[in-house]
Design an enzyme around this catalytic site. Sequence first.
Site, PDB file in Angstrom:
ATOM      1  N   CYS A  11       0.808  -1.223   0.000  1.00 14.48           N
ATOM      2  CA  CYS A  11       0.000   0.000   0.000  1.00 14.48           C
ATOM      3  C   CYS A  11       0.844   1.277   0.000  1.00 14.48           C
ATOM      4  O   CYS A  11       0.489   2.263  -0.658  1.00 14.48           O
ATOM      5  CB  CYS A  11      -0.960  -0.003   1.184  1.00 14.48           C
ATOM      6  SG  CYS A  11      -0.167  -0.241   2.776  1.00 14.48           S
ATOM      7  N   ARG A 117       5.112   4.133  11.778  1.00 14.95           N
ATOM      8  CA  ARG A 117       3.686   4.087  12.130  1.00 14.95           C
ATOM      9  C   ARG A 117       3.342   5.336  12.936  1.00 14.95           C
ATOM     10  O   ARG A 117       4.080   5.698  13.865  1.00 14.95           O
ATOM     11  CB  ARG A 117       3.411   2.833  12.960  1.00 14.95           C
ATOM     12  CG  ARG A 117       1.955   2.585  13.221  1.00 14.95           C
ATOM     13  CD  ARG A 117       1.221   2.079  12.007  1.00 14.95           C
ATOM     14  NE  ARG A 117       1.620   0.724  11.622  1.00 14.95           N
ATOM     15  CZ  ARG A 117       1.267   0.153  10.477  1.00 14.95           C
ATOM     16  NH1 ARG A 117       0.518   0.777   9.591  1.00 14.95           N
ATOM     17  NH2 ARG A 117       1.679  -1.077  10.198  1.00 14.95           N
ATOM     18  N   HIS A 124      -2.255   6.859   4.474  1.00 14.13           N
ATOM     19  CA  HIS A 124      -0.808   6.936   4.637  1.00 14.13           C
ATOM     20  C   HIS A 124      -0.298   8.234   4.005  1.00 14.13           C
ATOM     21  O   HIS A 124      -0.814   8.673   2.974  1.00 14.13           O
ATOM     22  CB  HIS A 124      -0.113   5.781   3.900  1.00 14.13           C
ATOM     23  CG  HIS A 124      -0.261   4.450   4.566  1.00 14.13           C
ATOM     24  ND1 HIS A 124      -0.897   4.265   5.765  1.00 14.13           N
ATOM     25  CD2 HIS A 124       0.175   3.217   4.180  1.00 14.13           C
ATOM     26  CE1 HIS A 124      -0.849   2.978   6.095  1.00 14.13           C
ATOM     27  NE2 HIS A 124      -0.214   2.327   5.154  1.00 14.13           N
TER      28      HIS A 124
END
Lengths: 214, 214
Positions: A11, A117, A124
């Site tokens: 992703c 993270r 994102h």
Amino acid sequence: RRPGIIANPNCTAAILLMALKPLHDAAGLTRVIVSSYQASSGAGAEGMAELEAQLQGWAKGRKVPAKVFAHPLAFNLIPHIDSFKDNGYTGEELKVAQETRKILELPGLPVTATCVRVPVLRAHSESVYVETSRHISAEKARKAFAAFPGLQVIDDPRLKRYPMPRDQAGKDDCAVGRIREDLHTPNALNFWVVGDQLRKGAALNAVQIAEKLL
Amino acid sequence: RRPGIIANPNCTAAILLMALKPLHDAAGLTRVIVSSYQASSGAGAEGMAELEAQLQGWAKGRKVPAKVFAHPLAFNLIPHIDSFKDNGYTGEELKVAQETRKILELPGLPVTATCVRVPVLRAHSESVYVETSRHISAEKARKAFAAFPGLQVIDDPRLKRYPMPRDQAGKDDCAVGRIREDLHTPNALNFWVVGDQLRKGAALNAVQIAEKLL
């Protein structure tokens, strides 16, 4: 008909590629350095639930321990996504590099990633530095980005307009902004790209691959 | 005695410099690219209070609007710290570059920064890529970092040990980890540095300057 498996890319790589592809077509990529700001949902629904539970717990004065992530994510940053390899990189960092090279069909392209993270639920974000073989101004890069299907340019800093995960969550399109020429290296640009990794990074992309095949 | 003003550097630059100085002494810096992950307290006590109020509001099902920051920071990232200049960079991004060059006494050093506000209360984090004139292994860099006063090395990824803002908040020392050689460029390293910007980035540094003078 040929049997086989079609892979959906990582992703973070998918969102990065939405910005790299038009730039490569316009000016020829020679180098990419990316730092990611990845949402909790990259670890699935449990990842989102854990961040929410920790913040609900904080609001009520009780601690909710980390199970999905290696450490508590609330009010924190965890520079660790996927497992660590012997060279000190994480699987995620190597995937971003390898899949970017593979999808752009540039096996020699230097791509360096640092994946982190962050306490965001969805979408994102990525801070990207690129070098190109031909000079491209920020203005021309903006035009190349704007002409690419699935990518929006949100880049009007004086009006406080730039991509943010809060705005991109739930959207099919990725967004790029903070587009600026590097002040030192002649053929280099910096930008900021954001995308909902559950959509473009996963489900939407799989549907788009299927549509292309049918 | 000479009258005058002694400036305390920008907090993001101060934390970055804690890692750059030993590296420069060991291998000679030729280039720096940094993406920051800056805590809400960089905007003062009101910045921390706004993030906490927004998350308390979220837990109770009501919205708390942004006043200190340009947009809501809860579950979000804001790639905008200080004001925007004509070249598309923010004041913060230019300060990190200019003050780094000034303090290292390297007026020609290329430093590129992207500065991002993250929903963390205290301690700034930075993803850093550097090139050096002489090769330095990750192991040697680790030793150079460890020998520098005020900087701790936390770099044992297999035990899930790396610097995180949650752990550095309230500490005088900055911490560096995720130290790894670049896989493409021979004399290049990537690392992650975290420091409490209210301490090393501001108050502690001012006290240390005063101690040096007295």
